[in-house]
Design a protein around this motif. Sequence first.
Motif, PDB file in Angstrom:
ATOM      1  N   LYS A 247       0.835  -1.206   0.000  1.00 51.99           N
ATOM      2  CA  LYS A 247       0.000   0.000   0.000  1.00 51.99           C
ATOM      3  C   LYS A 247       0.871   1.257   0.000  1.00 51.99           C
ATOM      4  O   LYS A 247       0.534   2.265  -0.635  1.00 51.99           O
ATOM      5  N   ASP A 248       1.996   1.199   0.711  1.00 50.69           N
ATOM      6  CA  ASP A 248       2.910   2.343   0.719  1.00 50.69           C
ATOM      7  C   ASP A 248       3.496   2.572  -0.678  1.00 50.69           C
ATOM      8  O   ASP A 248       3.609   3.713  -1.139  1.00 50.69           O
ATOM      9  N   LEU A 249       3.846   1.480  -1.348  1.00 52.88           N
ATOM     10  CA  LEU A 249       4.374   1.594  -2.708  1.00 52.88           C
ATOM     11  C   LEU A 249       3.309   2.110  -3.668  1.00 52.88           C
ATOM     12  O   LEU A 249       3.584   2.955  -4.534  1.00 52.88           O
ATOM     13  N   GLU A 250       2.075   1.625  -3.499  1.00 53.80           N
ATOM     14  CA  GLU A 250       0.981   2.022  -4.386  1.00 53.80           C
ATOM     15  C   GLU A 250       0.672   3.507  -4.254  1.00 53.80           C
ATOM     16  O   GLU A 250       0.303   4.172  -5.242  1.00 53.80           O
ATOM     17  N   SER A 251       0.806   4.050  -3.058  1.00 51.93           N
ATOM     18  CA  SER A 251       0.534   5.477  -2.851  1.00 51.93           C
ATOM     19  C   SER A 251       1.531   6.347  -3.610  1.00 51.93           C
ATOM     20  O   SER A 251       1.225   7.488  -3.976  1.00 51.93           O
ATOM     21  N   ILE A 252       2.720   5.808  -3.858  1.00 48.61           N
ATOM     22  CA  ILE A 252       3.740   6.534  -4.613  1.00 48.61           C
ATOM     23  C   ILE A 252       3.583   6.288  -6.110  1.00 48.61           C
ATOM     24  O   ILE A 252       3.716   7.195  -6.926  1.00 48.61           O
ATOM     25  N   ARG A 253       3.269   5.028  -6.468  1.00 51.43           N
ATOM     26  CA  ARG A 253       3.159   4.633  -7.880  1.00 51.43           C
ATOM     27  C   ARG A 253       1.962   3.691  -8.025  1.00 51.43           C
ATOM     28  O   ARG A 253       2.060   2.507  -7.700  1.00 51.43           O
ATOM     29  N   PRO A 254       0.815   4.177  -8.506  1.00 51.68           N
ATOM     30  CA  PRO A 254      -0.401   3.360  -8.590  1.00 51.68           C
ATOM     31  C   PRO A 254      -0.245   2.072  -9.410  1.00 51.68           C
ATOM     32  O   PRO A 254      -0.960   1.107  -9.167  1.00 51.68           O
TER      33      PRO A 254
END
Length: 359
Positions: A247-254
Amino acid sequence: MPVKCCKCDGNAVLKRPKNGEALCRQCFFSIFESEVHHTIVSNKLFKTGEKVAIAASGGKDSTVLAHVMKTLNERHKYGLELLLLSVDEGITGYRDDSLETVKRNQQQYELPLKIVSYEELYGWTMDKIVQQIGLKNNCTFCGVFRRQALDRGAMLLGVEKIVTGHNADDIAETVLMNILRGDIARLQRCTAITTGIEGSIPRSKPFKYTYEKEIVMYAYFKKLDYFSTECIYSPNAYRGHARTYLKDLESIRPSTIIDIIHSGDSLSVKGDVKLPVQGTCLRCGYISSQELCKACILLEGLNRGLPRLGIGKATAANLQTHIAKQKLKQAEDSEGEKCSGSCSCKTKFTTNDKPTYDF
C-alpha cells in the motif's frame, strides 16, 4: 462543477485507482465486467458445459466474484454450471457470521451451496487450534487446511474447476512474501492465473488483474450483500506486513500492483536450481512434494499434543526422516512386524502395504 465521465456525457462518481479515469456508475460497471470477461476469454479459463465451484467466504471478493460470474455466464453464454463452495473453519464470531452472508448470496444468485468444515474433515476447528498454538503461526494451519478443504469439497460436488476471488493486490502481496521468504518453488507459480493442473482440481483467478479498491467500489455501487469484518485471528499474519508495504508503494506509484504481477510472470528459475518434485501424500493421497503433505504433518502435531511439529523446516524434516525410516523398515520386513526399537514409534501396515502410523 461536476467532473464528467471520460466515456460518456454523464457525471463521474469515481476515479479508477488503476489508471485515474473518471467514470460514471454505469460506465464503471461496464468496464469492470468487460475486463473480467477479457481475462476469462483470453486465458481460456473455462470450457462450455463445465461444472465450476465458486469459493465463497461471504467477503467482498467472493461476493463480487459470484455476482460477476453469474452475470457474465448468462450474458456471454459460457454454458457453465455454477455452484457456491464454502469452508467453515470454526471461528466463532467471524466465520459463523460470514456464512450467513453466503447463505443469503445463495438465495440472491439462485446458486447451489455446499459447506465443508474443518471439524468434519480434520476433527479440529480453528478455535481449538488457536487454543493449542496461540495467535502466532495459526494462519499457517488455516491456509494449509483451507486449500485442501476446498479441493475435498470440490470433489464431493464433482466439479471440474474452482474459481477464487484472489485479486491483483493478493497476488502482488504473494510475490513479495515469496521473495522475502526465498521460496523459489512458490515464487515460480504464484502469479499463474490457473493452478493445480498437475494433479488436483484446477483453480482459476478471474480477478488476477482487478484491483481490490475497484472490487470494493463495484460492491458498494451495486449494493451487494457482503461481510466486511477481518478474521479475528489474522492481526499477526505475515501477509499483513506485505500488504502494508504494498500500500505504501501504491501510494507513490499506482501501477505498482500490476508491475509486480508482470515481474512475477516474467521470472524464470535457472536450470541448475533443484525444485520440489510433485507427488502424493502417503497418508491421505493429496498432492505433496514430501512423503506426507503439510496438512497431515500439522494434524500429526495437533493430535500428538505437539502443535509446533509442522511449523518450520527443521521439525517437518524430522518427521519426514522418521517416515523414511519406516519405509525402509517396510521394505525389509514385508510381514509388517513392529519396529525393532531404532525409533520411538509403533508401525503397522495395512493389507495393501500402505503404512499407517501409531505414534
